[in-house]
Design a protein around this motif. Structure first.
Motif, PDB file in Angstrom:
ATOM      1  N   VAL A 166       0.834  -1.200   0.000  1.00 58.12           N
ATOM      2  CA  VAL A 166       0.000   0.000   0.000  1.00 58.12           C
ATOM      3  C   VAL A 166       0.870   1.252   0.000  1.00 58.12           C
ATOM      4  CG1 VAL A 166      -1.702   1.317   1.314  1.00 58.12           C
ATOM      5  CG2 VAL A 166      -1.940  -1.161   1.128  1.00 58.12           C
ATOM      6  N   LEU A 167       1.930   1.249   0.793  1.00 61.98           N
ATOM      7  CA  LEU A 167       2.846   2.388   0.833  1.00 61.98           C
ATOM      8  C   LEU A 167       3.517   2.609  -0.519  1.00 61.98           C
ATOM      9  CD1 LEU A 167       4.538   1.789   4.314  1.00 61.98           C
ATOM     10  CD2 LEU A 167       2.868   3.552   3.750  1.00 61.98           C
ATOM     11  N   GLN A 168       3.930   1.517  -1.153  1.00 67.89           N
ATOM     12  CA  GLN A 168       4.561   1.617  -2.467  1.00 67.89           C
ATOM     13  C   GLN A 168       3.582   2.193  -3.483  1.00 67.89           C
ATOM     14  OE1 GLN A 168       7.935   0.736  -2.973  1.00 67.89           O
ATOM     15  NE2 GLN A 168       7.545   1.939  -4.821  1.00 67.89           N
ATOM     16  N   ASN A 169       2.333   1.746  -3.417  1.00 67.03           N
ATOM     17  CA  ASN A 169       1.300   2.293  -4.309  1.00 67.03           C
ATOM     18  C   ASN A 169       1.135   3.793  -4.095  1.00 67.03           C
ATOM     19  OD1 ASN A 169       0.831  -0.256  -5.307  1.00 67.03           O
ATOM     20  ND2 ASN A 169      -0.985  -0.627  -4.053  1.00 67.03           N
ATOM     21  N   ALA A 170       1.174   4.217  -2.824  1.00 60.20           N
ATOM     22  CA  ALA A 170       1.029   5.635  -2.505  1.00 60.20           C
ATOM     23  C   ALA A 170       2.192   6.459  -3.045  1.00 60.20           C
ATOM     24  CB  ALA A 170       0.916   5.812  -0.995  1.00 60.20           C
ATOM     25  N   VAL A 171       3.397   5.891  -2.968  1.00 63.35           N
ATOM     26  CA  VAL A 171       4.581   6.592  -3.479  1.00 63.35           C
ATOM     27  C   VAL A 171       4.516   6.739  -5.002  1.00 63.35           C
ATOM     28  CG1 VAL A 171       7.079   6.392  -3.785  1.00 63.35           C
ATOM     29  CG2 VAL A 171       6.059   5.912  -1.549  1.00 63.35           C
ATOM     30  N   GLU A 172       3.975   5.741  -5.673  1.00 61.20           N
ATOM     31  CA  GLU A 172       3.977   5.727  -7.145  1.00 61.20           C
ATOM     32  C   GLU A 172       2.748   6.391  -7.768  1.00 61.20           C
ATOM     33  OE1 GLU A 172       4.321   1.616  -8.071  1.00 61.20           O
ATOM     34  OE2 GLU A 172       6.404   1.449  -7.378  1.00 61.20           O
ATOM     35  N   ASP A 173       1.639   6.438  -7.067  1.00 59.33           N
ATOM     36  CA  ASP A 173       0.391   6.963  -7.626  1.00 59.33           C
ATOM     37  C   ASP A 173       0.455   8.482  -7.763  1.00 59.33           C
ATOM     38  OD1 ASP A 173      -2.327   7.863  -7.974  1.00 59.33           O
ATOM     39  OD2 ASP A 173      -2.991   5.895  -7.294  1.00 59.33           O
ATOM     40  N   LYS A 174       0.406   8.987  -9.003  1.00 58.43           N
ATOM     41  CA  LYS A 174       0.524  10.418  -9.252  1.00 58.43           C
ATOM     42  C   LYS A 174      -0.792  11.161  -9.081  1.00 58.43           C
ATOM     43  CE  LYS A 174       4.488  10.050 -12.380  1.00 58.43           C
ATOM     44  NZ  LYS A 174       5.040  10.379 -13.709  1.00 58.43           N
ATOM     45  N   GLU A 175      -1.882  10.431  -9.120  1.00 51.73           N
ATOM     46  CA  GLU A 175      -3.192  11.073  -9.012  1.00 51.73           C
ATOM     47  C   GLU A 175      -3.660  11.175  -7.562  1.00 51.73           C
ATOM     48  OE1 GLU A 175      -7.819  10.398 -10.466  1.00 51.73           O
ATOM     49  OE2 GLU A 175      -6.213   9.171 -11.310  1.00 51.73           O
ATOM     50  N   LYS A 176      -3.650  10.057  -6.857  1.00 51.41           N
ATOM     51  CA  LYS A 176      -4.157  10.041  -5.479  1.00 51.41           C
ATOM     52  C   LYS A 176      -3.040  10.096  -4.442  1.00 51.41           C
ATOM     53  CE  LYS A 176      -6.201   6.119  -5.967  1.00 51.41           C
ATOM     54  NZ  LYS A 176      -6.973   4.896  -5.609  1.00 51.41           N
ATOM     55  N   GLY A 177      -1.864   9.623  -4.830  1.00 54.46           N
ATOM     56  CA  GLY A 177      -0.793   9.471  -3.865  1.00 54.46           C
ATOM     57  C   GLY A 177       0.246  10.566  -3.914  1.00 54.46           C
ATOM     58  N   LEU A 178       1.508  10.163  -3.744  1.00 54.26           N
ATOM     59  CA  LEU A 178       2.625  11.101  -3.666  1.00 54.26           C
ATOM     60  C   LEU A 178       3.527  11.013  -4.885  1.00 54.26           C
ATOM     61  CD1 LEU A 178       3.519  10.339   0.074  1.00 54.26           C
ATOM     62  CD2 LEU A 178       2.175  12.277  -0.769  1.00 54.26           C
ATOM     63  N   GLY A 179       3.006  10.403  -5.970  1.00 50.55           N
ATOM     64  CA  GLY A 179       3.827  10.177  -7.157  1.00 50.55           C
ATOM     65  C   GLY A 179       4.280  11.446  -7.842  1.00 50.55           C
ATOM     66  N   ALA A 180       3.537  12.539  -7.650  1.00 51.66           N
ATOM     67  CA  ALA A 180       3.923  13.801  -8.286  1.00 51.66           C
ATOM     68  C   ALA A 180       5.013  14.526  -7.507  1.00 51.66           C
ATOM     69  CB  ALA A 180       2.697  14.705  -8.423  1.00 51.66           C
ATOM     70  N   CYS A 181       5.326  14.036  -6.341  1.00 48.98           N
ATOM     71  CA  CYS A 181       6.359  14.654  -5.508  1.00 48.98           C
ATOM     72  C   CYS A 181       7.724  14.052  -5.854  1.00 48.98           C
ATOM     73  CB  CYS A 181       6.073  14.426  -4.034  1.00 48.98           C
ATOM     74  SG  CYS A 181       4.408  14.895  -3.541  1.00 48.98           S
ATOM     75  N   ASP A 182       8.729  14.808  -5.572  1.00 44.60           N
ATOM     76  CA  ASP A 182      10.087  14.321  -5.824  1.00 44.60           C
ATOM     77  C   ASP A 182      10.593  13.581  -4.577  1.00 44.60           C
ATOM     78  OD1 ASP A 182      10.251  15.459  -8.416  1.00 44.60           O
ATOM     79  OD2 ASP A 182      10.602  17.424  -7.490  1.00 44.60           O
ATOM     80  N   LEU A 183      10.020  12.402  -4.366  1.00 49.30           N
ATOM     81  CA  LEU A 183      10.404  11.623  -3.189  1.00 49.30           C
ATOM     82  C   LEU A 183      11.541  10.679  -3.514  1.00 49.30           C
ATOM     83  CD1 LEU A 183       6.993  10.568  -1.578  1.00 49.30           C
ATOM     84  CD2 LEU A 183       8.501  12.426  -0.896  1.00 49.30           C
ATOM     85  N   LYS A 184      12.490  10.607  -2.587  1.00 48.72           N
ATOM     86  CA  LYS A 184      13.566   9.637  -2.676  1.00 48.72           C
ATOM     87  C   LYS A 184      13.514   8.814  -1.388  1.00 48.72           C
ATOM     88  CE  LYS A 184      18.560   9.086  -3.223  1.00 48.72           C
ATOM     89  NZ  LYS A 184      19.870   9.788  -3.282  1.00 48.72           N
ATOM     90  N   ILE A 185      13.078   7.574  -1.532  1.00 49.71           N
ATOM     91  CA  ILE A 185      12.884   6.709  -0.357  1.00 49.71           C
ATOM     92  C   ILE A 185      14.081   5.781  -0.225  1.00 49.71           C
ATOM     93  CG2 ILE A 185      11.323   5.117   0.800  1.00 49.71           C
ATOM     94  CD1 ILE A 185       9.917   7.661   0.131  1.00 49.71           C
ATOM     95  N   ASP A 186      14.786   5.872   0.901  1.00 50.58           N
ATOM     96  CA  ASP A 186      15.918   4.973   1.133  1.00 50.58           C
ATOM     97  C   ASP A 186      15.444   3.518   1.175  1.00 50.58           C
ATOM     98  OD1 ASP A 186      17.439   7.212   1.263  1.00 50.58           O
ATOM     99  OD2 ASP A 186      18.065   6.972   3.350  1.00 50.58           O
ATOM    100  N   GLU A 187      16.342   2.613   0.828  1.00 52.31           N
ATOM    101  CA  GLU A 187      16.014   1.189   0.816  1.00 52.31           C
ATOM    102  C   GLU A 187      15.593   0.711   2.210  1.00 52.31           C
ATOM    103  OE1 GLU A 187      18.022  -3.120  -0.397  1.00 52.31           O
ATOM    104  OE2 GLU A 187      19.144  -1.256  -0.695  1.00 52.31           O
ATOM    105  N   GLY A 188      14.508  -0.022   2.251  1.00 53.17           N
ATOM    106  CA  GLY A 188      14.021  -0.592   3.499  1.00 53.17           C
ATOM    107  C   GLY A 188      13.151   0.328   4.326  1.00 53.17           C
TER     108      GLY A 188
END
Length: 418
Positions: A166-188
């Motif tokens: 669910v978190l990964q979906n939120a990071v990638e979703d550009k419409e509902k999630g945070l996909g439009a943001c310039d997020l850099k998520i460290d591994e793990g």
């Protein structure tokens, strides 16, 4: 970063049953609930599970897929009048040709008996298709008549892999999630948030959103979220433990059974869960005292001494140091040999007293406090044990009707009291 006033946890709610993540034990494609939702042939159900496991999300999925009228009320603020309004709207064939409605009641356990009874006739005749959501065990908190007209589905805390998805979906979703943001998520990091959330996807999404909203961009224009930032945003690890609810009883039951079974590691684990969730240390100490007598008993009478000393010490000291005393007493009881002979004996004796004609107390061991009572036989013939060798003497103590009855049956683990 462009902010959205609607929380991320709400925005990421699934729209269809195929978007729903987790609860495969009831929602995989070969399961009844999945097929009922897909076919829009749902009957009344009660969804029971901890916060954040997807009960409300599942109700929203049903709202998006059903052709029936869908209504939602919250048991905290709703009453009988709201139920009547939903029924009247459902039965208005001009506006609702099907003559029925799906009614989602969040926190249904907060409805009193009168309010739950008001639902019964309409659930029974099919006017209302009930979807009740509760964090409390419905078999204790919902009327039996309503339970019998519904199917109860138990939802479990989401697995780490499900929350991570669910978190990964939120990071990638550009419409509902945070996909439009310039997020850099460290591994793990996402797995770390999922683990700290304790299976509550709402907690996990809130933590991710806070991290994204409050972290400054780095020199490259990225919002870098590290494990340290994630841990700060979620603060204390969530634990599915309600001191007054079902999980309270589950945890204390596991704690007691682990002491009885002699598993000191499990004892410390369930003790830690209780302490972490803020359980009253005196309540835990009392459980240890009971176990020391009920389960250890005559096999090691010192267990009761240690447990009672711990109870007194915890009363005087309090937390956080009381955790040490609790651990000491609980592991001592767990590691002690066990005997429930005294426990079984008193239970059997109580049953006999309640259900049998147990006769009368022998005259020679009755009290004779007043002058003249000995003339009636009170105390006559009593043998004082200390007047005999080894301070023992054979005489009858049980009533005639109970002669030969054995209540205390020691076993091989008991201490030799000689």
């Amino acid at each position: 970063m462009k902010e959205n006033n609607i929380p991320l946890a709400y925005r990421m709610c699934p729209k269809t049953i195929d978007e729903y993540v987790g609860q495969e034990h009831i929602l995989s494609k070969d399961k009844m609930l999945y097929r009922l939702i897909k076919a829009d042939r749902l009957s009344s159900i009660i969804l029971y599970g901890p916060p954040g496991c997807g009960k409300t999300s599942l109700a929203r999925v049903i709202a998006n897929t059903t052709k029936n009228k869908f209504e939602k009320i919250n048991a905290v603020s709703a009453g009988v009048a709201d139920i009547k309004r939903v029924v009247e709207d459902a039965q208005n064939l001009l506006l609702n040709p099907s003559g029925k409605a799906v009614l989602f009641i969040d926190e249904i356990h907060r409805f009193n008996k009168l309010q739950q009874d008001a639902l019964l006739p309409y659930v029974e005749n099919g006017t209302i298709i009930l979807i009740g959501a509760t964090t409390e065990n419905p078999y204790f908190s919902v009327n039996k008549a309503l339970i019998s007209r519904s199917t109860v589905f138990k939802l479990e805390p989401l697995k780490i892999k499900d929350v991570t998805k669910v978190l990964q979906n939120a990071v990638e979703d550009k419409e509902k999630g945070l996909g439009a943001c310039d997020l850099k998520i460290d591994e793990g990091v996402l797995e770390h948030i999922a683990e700290l959330s304790g299976g509550d996807v709402r907690v996990a999404l809130n933590a991710l959103e806070i991290a994204a909203l409050t972290t400054e961009m780095n020199a490259d224009g990225d919002i870098e979220i590290t494990k340290e930032i994630a841990a700060e945003c979620i603060q204390k690890k969530a634990i599915k433990f309600d001191k007054t609810g079902d999980s309270h009883y589950d945890n204390i039951s596991a704690f007691i059974k682990s002491m009885r079974g002699g598993d000191a590691d499990a004892v410390l684990f369930y003790l830690a869960r209780a302490i972490y969730a803020g359980e009253d240390p005196m309540f835990l100490a009392r459980r240890i005292v009971i176990c020391a007598s009920e389960d250890v008993g005559m096999a090691n009478s010192n267990a009761l001494v240690v447990a009672n000393a711990a109870l007194q010490a915890i009363h005087q000291i309090g937390m956080p140091e009381a955790r040490i005393i609790l651990a000491h007493a609980a592991t001592y009881v767990a590691r002690s040999p066990k005997s429930n002979a005294a426990y079984n004996g008193i239970n059997q004796a109580l049953q006999d007293v309640e259900t049998k004609d147990t006769g009368t107390i022998p005259m020679h061991i009755r009290n004779a406090p007043a002058e003249g009572m000995s003339d009636l036989g009170y105390g006559v013939g009593y043998k004082y044990p200390h007047d005999f060798p080894n301070h023992e003497v054979e005489q009858q103590y049980l009533p005639d009707a109970m002669l030969g009855t054995k209540y205390y049956i020691p076993d091989e683990t008991e201490e030799k009291l000689k």
